[in-house]
Write a protein that holds these residues in place. Sequence first.
Motif, mmCIF file in Angstrom:
data_model
loop_
_atom_site.group_PDB
_atom_site.id
_atom_site.type_symbol
_atom_site.label_atom_id
_atom_site.label_comp_id
_atom_site.label_asym_id
_atom_site.label_seq_id
_atom_site.Cartn_x
_atom_site.Cartn_y
_atom_site.Cartn_z
ATOM 1 N N ALA A 27 0.274 5.180 1.302
ATOM 2 C CA ALA A 27 -0.715 5.759 2.231
ATOM 3 C C ALA A 27 -0.514 7.267 2.412
ATOM 4 O O ALA A 27 -0.065 7.719 3.465
ATOM 5 C CB ALA A 27 -0.604 5.038 3.577
ATOM 6 N N PRO A 28 -0.855 8.048 1.390
ATOM 7 C CA PRO A 28 -0.637 9.494 1.504
ATOM 8 C C PRO A 28 -1.678 10.187 2.381
ATOM 9 O O PRO A 28 -2.806 9.707 2.529
ATOM 10 C CB PRO A 28 -0.779 9.979 0.060
ATOM 11 C CG PRO A 28 -1.727 9.005 -0.560
ATOM 12 C CD PRO A 28 -1.460 7.670 0.102
ATOM 13 N N SER A 29 -1.271 11.296 2.957
ATOM 14 C CA SER A 29 -2.205 12.143 3.720
ATOM 15 C C SER A 29 -2.545 13.338 2.840
ATOM 16 O O SER A 29 -1.627 14.033 2.390
ATOM 17 C CB SER A 29 -1.536 12.634 5.007
ATOM 18 O OG SER A 29 -1.118 11.534 5.760
ATOM 19 N N ARG A 75 7.651 2.136 3.282
ATOM 20 C CA ARG A 75 7.479 3.551 3.640
ATOM 21 C C ARG A 75 8.847 4.128 3.959
ATOM 22 O O ARG A 75 9.842 3.399 4.044
ATOM 23 C CB ARG A 75 6.520 3.677 4.830
ATOM 24 C CG ARG A 75 6.995 2.935 6.053
ATOM 25 C CD ARG A 75 5.938 2.968 7.154
ATOM 26 N NE ARG A 75 6.378 2.255 8.339
ATOM 27 C CZ ARG A 75 5.592 1.939 9.352
ATOM 28 N NH1 ARG A 75 4.301 2.268 9.316
ATOM 29 N NH2 ARG A 75 6.068 1.308 10.400
ATOM 30 N N ARG A 108 0.841 -1.209 0.000
ATOM 31 C CA ARG A 108 0.000 0.000 0.000
ATOM 32 C C ARG A 108 0.871 1.252 0.000
ATOM 33 O O ARG A 108 1.998 1.265 0.481
ATOM 34 C CB ARG A 108 -0.972 0.006 1.160
ATOM 35 C CG ARG A 108 -0.597 0.109 2.641
ATOM 36 C CD ARG A 108 0.760 0.353 3.063
ATOM 37 N NE ARG A 108 0.937 0.461 4.486
ATOM 38 C CZ ARG A 108 1.566 1.501 5.080
ATOM 39 N NH1 ARG A 108 2.066 2.486 4.369
ATOM 40 N NH2 ARG A 108 1.715 1.509 6.387
ATOM 41 N N LEU A 124 9.811 6.645 9.318
ATOM 42 C CA LEU A 124 8.830 5.903 10.118
ATOM 43 C C LEU A 124 9.409 4.619 10.711
ATOM 44 O O LEU A 124 8.690 3.815 11.301
ATOM 45 C CB LEU A 124 7.581 5.611 9.268
ATOM 46 C CG LEU A 124 6.777 6.879 8.973
ATOM 47 C CD1 LEU A 124 5.735 6.637 7.886
ATOM 48 C CD2 LEU A 124 6.102 7.409 10.229
ATOM 49 N N VAL A 165 -3.026 3.130 11.407
ATOM 50 C CA VAL A 165 -2.146 2.454 10.458
ATOM 51 C C VAL A 165 -2.069 0.947 10.785
ATOM 52 O O VAL A 165 -2.094 0.102 9.885
ATOM 53 C CB VAL A 165 -0.755 3.142 10.439
ATOM 54 C CG1 VAL A 165 0.140 2.678 11.563
ATOM 55 C CG2 VAL A 165 -0.044 2.939 9.131
ATOM 56 N N TYR A 181 -2.526 8.360 14.162
ATOM 57 C CA TYR A 181 -1.765 7.714 13.091
ATOM 58 C C TYR A 181 -1.410 6.281 13.493
ATOM 59 O O TYR A 181 -1.635 5.332 12.737
ATOM 60 C CB TYR A 181 -0.495 8.521 12.760
ATOM 61 C CG TYR A 181 0.513 7.686 12.016
ATOM 62 C CD1 TYR A 181 0.219 7.189 10.741
ATOM 63 C CD2 TYR A 181 1.724 7.323 12.596
ATOM 64 C CE1 TYR A 181 1.107 6.358 10.071
ATOM 65 C CE2 TYR A 181 2.614 6.499 11.929
ATOM 66 C CZ TYR A 181 2.300 6.020 10.669
ATOM 67 O OH TYR A 181 3.181 5.190 10.020
ATOM 68 N N GLU A 201 -4.945 8.638 4.087
ATOM 69 C CA GLU A 201 -4.829 8.792 5.542
ATOM 70 C C GLU A 201 -5.289 10.200 5.930
ATOM 71 O O GLU A 201 -4.487 11.130 6.071
ATOM 72 C CB GLU A 201 -3.398 8.477 5.982
ATOM 73 C CG GLU A 201 -3.035 7.038 5.593
ATOM 74 C CD GLU A 201 -2.109 6.315 6.545
ATOM 75 O OE1 GLU A 201 -1.186 6.946 7.076
ATOM 76 O OE2 GLU A 201 -2.315 5.094 6.747
HETATM 77 N N1 GLU Z 1 0.369 8.693 5.957
HETATM 78 C C1 GLU Z 1 1.755 8.607 6.263
HETATM 79 C C2 GLU Z 1 2.495 9.742 5.576
HETATM 80 O O1 GLU Z 1 1.948 10.374 4.681
HETATM 81 C C3 GLU Z 1 2.382 7.305 5.817
HETATM 82 C C4 GLU Z 1 2.108 6.242 6.797
HETATM 83 C C5 GLU Z 1 2.743 4.899 6.530
HETATM 84 O O2 GLU Z 1 3.157 4.608 5.396
HETATM 85 O O3 GLU Z 1 2.786 4.125 7.470
HETATM 86 O O4 GLU Z 1 3.612 10.008 5.957
#
Ligand code: GLU
Length: 300
Positions: A12-14, A230, A10, A234, A216, A212, A46
């Motif tokens: 997962a953009p915000s 990612r 996946r 993170l 997640v 978050y 996200e």
């Molecule tokens: N939504 C997070 C971001 O934009 C990514 C989270 C993830 O990949 O665990 O940084």
Amino acid sequence: MPHPKPAVFRFAPSPNGELHLGHALSAMIGHDWAKRLGGRFLVRIEDIDVDRSRDEHLRSILDDLAWLGLSWEKPELHQSQHFGVYRDAAAKLTDLGVLYPCFATRGQIAASVGAAVAAGGREERDPDGAPIYPGLHRGLDKAEITARQAGGERAALRLDMVKALGIAKARLAGRPLTFREIASDDSERIVCADPARWGDAVLMRKDTPASYHLSVVVDDARQGITHVTRGADLYAATDLHRLLQVLLDVPEPLYHHHRLLRGADGRKLAKSTGAPRLKDLRAQGVTADDIRRQLGLRPR
Ligand code: GLU
């Protein structure tokens, strides 16, 4: 022999800003890896931070991903449409006795940390650089919690790290808490997780019924994500995510934390520091293949 279950990746953009090259790298790594394994590629929006999320950013993100030549399964999951699921997960953790309400404001926390430091204590910070929560409302009595809630005060829900580690230890029956980190060359190493360095992290925020870290973990599990790809920023969060996976009794995905792109100043590319947006590069005539070349990724 084919893998029994397809790999699921996946991105997962915000949607609180536009995508830049760092996002392109992240999305392309996940996408290309999924294709290489004959697996699935999902996009998860996200947007638990409903005040900061914008429809126009969401539209540009999806446009940019398509322009990059990526394909993903539709519809995308939007976290803001699933708050009930995060509430359920929080309820499960509450039942385990590892969540507690915290009414403290940022100011009160800062004052408490400041007072402890003035009294000669060492200031401890979590991997994101925030002071470790000093435990102000841990162990608040039930009557006070009820009274404050009845008075309309809002509480965040924090993880009682000591209790959580105790439960995880029992569940792991002597095995250490670890995660499996896959490098770009497919080699794998086992990393020891140290969630304690996050202290009593907030799992349900005051302003939105999720966080978050909780969302997640919940979504990676219910979407059946097998490979979490990612950015390296993170990496430390994975320690906490693994602890939550044990507490919520959900499967452990594999992890790959990729390199971060840095600007001329050496800092991680970020929308806040003026990283060029994909949209602008596109307007300048840059192509998706140029971006692949620039990022050192295989051509399509
Ligand atoms: N939504 C997070 C971001 O934009 C990514 C989270 C993830 O990949 O665990 O940084």
